[in-house]
Enzyme design. Structure first.
Site, mmCIF file in Angstrom:
data_model
loop_
_atom_site.group_PDB
_atom_site.id
_atom_site.type_symbol
_atom_site.label_atom_id
_atom_site.label_comp_id
_atom_site.label_asym_id
_atom_site.label_seq_id
_atom_site.Cartn_x
_atom_site.Cartn_y
_atom_site.Cartn_z
ATOM 1 N N THR A 28 0.832 -1.196 0.000
ATOM 2 C CA THR A 28 0.000 0.000 0.000
ATOM 3 C C THR A 28 0.870 1.250 0.000
ATOM 4 O O THR A 28 2.104 1.164 -0.140
ATOM 5 C CB THR A 28 -0.988 -0.021 1.195
ATOM 6 O OG1 THR A 28 -1.888 1.066 1.086
ATOM 7 C CG2 THR A 28 -0.270 0.030 2.521
ATOM 8 N N LYS A 84 3.615 1.173 -3.864
ATOM 9 C CA LYS A 84 3.025 0.384 -4.951
ATOM 10 C C LYS A 84 3.831 0.441 -6.250
ATOM 11 O O LYS A 84 3.699 -0.456 -7.093
ATOM 12 C CB LYS A 84 1.586 0.837 -5.219
ATOM 13 C CG LYS A 84 0.626 0.496 -4.091
ATOM 14 C CD LYS A 84 -0.799 0.869 -4.446
ATOM 15 C CE LYS A 84 -1.757 0.528 -3.315
ATOM 16 N NZ LYS A 84 -3.167 0.803 -3.666
ATOM 17 N N ASN A 119 -0.219 -3.956 -5.959
ATOM 18 C CA ASN A 119 -0.661 -3.994 -4.564
ATOM 19 C C ASN A 119 -0.698 -5.414 -4.007
ATOM 20 O O ASN A 119 -0.983 -5.613 -2.835
ATOM 21 C CB ASN A 119 -2.056 -3.362 -4.417
ATOM 22 C CG ASN A 119 -3.158 -4.270 -4.920
ATOM 23 O OD1 ASN A 119 -3.107 -4.752 -6.057
ATOM 24 N ND2 ASN A 119 -4.149 -4.519 -4.088
ATOM 25 N N ALA A 156 -3.885 4.880 -6.395
ATOM 26 C CA ALA A 156 -5.178 4.199 -6.353
ATOM 27 C C ALA A 156 -6.087 4.678 -7.475
ATOM 28 O O ALA A 156 -6.827 3.893 -8.074
ATOM 29 C CB ALA A 156 -5.846 4.424 -5.002
ATOM 30 N N ILE A 213 -13.427 6.060 -1.874
ATOM 31 C CA ILE A 213 -12.590 4.899 -1.559
ATOM 32 C C ILE A 213 -11.936 5.041 -0.188
ATOM 33 O O ILE A 213 -11.391 4.084 0.351
ATOM 34 C CB ILE A 213 -11.515 4.636 -2.633
ATOM 35 C CG1 ILE A 213 -10.403 5.685 -2.570
ATOM 36 C CG2 ILE A 213 -12.129 4.557 -4.018
ATOM 37 C CD1 ILE A 213 -9.163 5.285 -3.336
ATOM 38 N N TYR A 271 -11.867 5.205 3.785
ATOM 39 C CA TYR A 271 -12.753 4.587 4.781
ATOM 40 C C TYR A 271 -12.394 5.003 6.210
ATOM 41 O O TYR A 271 -12.832 4.376 7.176
ATOM 42 C CB TYR A 271 -12.740 3.060 4.661
ATOM 43 C CG TYR A 271 -11.376 2.403 4.844
ATOM 44 C CD1 TYR A 271 -10.887 2.105 6.101
ATOM 45 C CD2 TYR A 271 -10.605 2.072 3.737
ATOM 46 C CE1 TYR A 271 -9.656 1.495 6.267
ATOM 47 C CE2 TYR A 271 -9.374 1.469 3.882
ATOM 48 C CZ TYR A 271 -8.901 1.182 5.153
ATOM 49 O OH TYR A 271 -7.670 0.584 5.307
#
Length: 269
Positions: free
Chosen positions: A65, A69, A90, A132, A210, A212
């Site tokens: 992560t 990456k 990833n 991402a 995305i 959280y």
């Protein structure tokens, strides 16, 4: 831990990761003797530390992560065509002393869309263009969106307009596209709409963040209660599932109980 397959999530802030919660839940559910934990490595020490980790006995996989990456690519023996096109990895799988890289972020994104029956004819907006976001953009193309708009603070990092109907825009232009959007995906850690002083964005589209931490982000709260919303836990679980399959041989089910556990475990501020 003799002969127990083990895996880690590696990044700069993985002590906050919910990935161990996901994997340990699946270990118990499917009666698998496995081990999964986090390792924190800063950018300066990454090249040195990753070499040691990859030599560990019984290691079957790594989740990579932020911010590693891209750096991981130079340390593995091969990678699939999807991660090559995305330019980021990833998921690392170790088999017979060989390391193979893949990207499951885009798979997790597409699975989330399929589960929510998102129409690929919709106009898609993507906020941010980091690691991402690049995987999500690839997922948008694979899913079949024909009209994709990417918005970013740094104009120089935007994707160039191309025949695949992907358009890059400076962030402030997003206000002109919100109302007609069928889906809006945020990858930025802050509420960029609030920074742009867009207080009540109007759209009929799906809102997907995305991020959280927290589960109900300020970005999601920005939109009307009438909008359908998806939090980052969905993509997190759906990108973990193919990794679990590669390493432990079982395709896990992202069931409701797991999501309830993750929702309670995630930061609520």
């Amino acid at each position: 831990m003799k002969d127990i397959k083990k895996a880690y999530v590696i990044g700069s802030k993985t002590s906050q990761s919910l990935s161990p919660t996901i994997f340990n839940y699946w270990f118990e559910k499917y009666d698998i003797r496995g081990f999964y934990d986090f390792i924190e490595i800063g950018e300066k020490n990454f090249n040195k530390e990753i070499k040691k980790i990859l030599k560990e006995k019984n290691l079957c996989g790594l989740n990579i992560t932020i911010p590693h990456k891209e750096n991981i690519i130079q340390h593995i023996d091969g990678f699939d065509r999807h991660s090559k096109k995305i330019g980021a990895i990833n998921c690392v799988t170790i088999k017979k002393n060989k390391t193979y890289g893949s990207n499951t972020d885009w798979i997790g994104f597409c699975e989330t869309l399929k589960n929510n029956k998102i129409n690929k004819k919709n106009t898609a907006l993507l906020i941010g263009y980091g690691g991402a976001a690049k995987a999500i953009l690839y997922g948008m193309r694979q899913y079949g969106f024909k009209d994709i708009h990417v918005f970013n603070r740094s104009i120089n990092k935007l994707p160039k307009n191309n025949p695949n109907r992907v358009s890059g825009h400076p962030l402030f232009e997003i206000e002109n596209y919100l109302e007609a959007a069928g889906i809006i995906v945020n990858t930025a850690p802050v509420n960029v709409l609030k920074k742009l002083k867009i207080k009540k964005p109007t759209t009929k589209g799906l809102i997907f963040d995305i991020v959280y931490s927290p589960v109900n982000t300020s970005f999601l709260k920005n939109f009307s209660k009438k909008n359908k919303k998806i939090n980052g836990l969905n993509m997190l679980v759906n990108q973990a599932a193919p990794c679990f399959k590669k390493w432990f041989g079982i395709t896990p089910e992202p069931d409701k109980k797991l999501f309830n556990i993750l929702t309670k475990a995630a930061p609520q501020w």
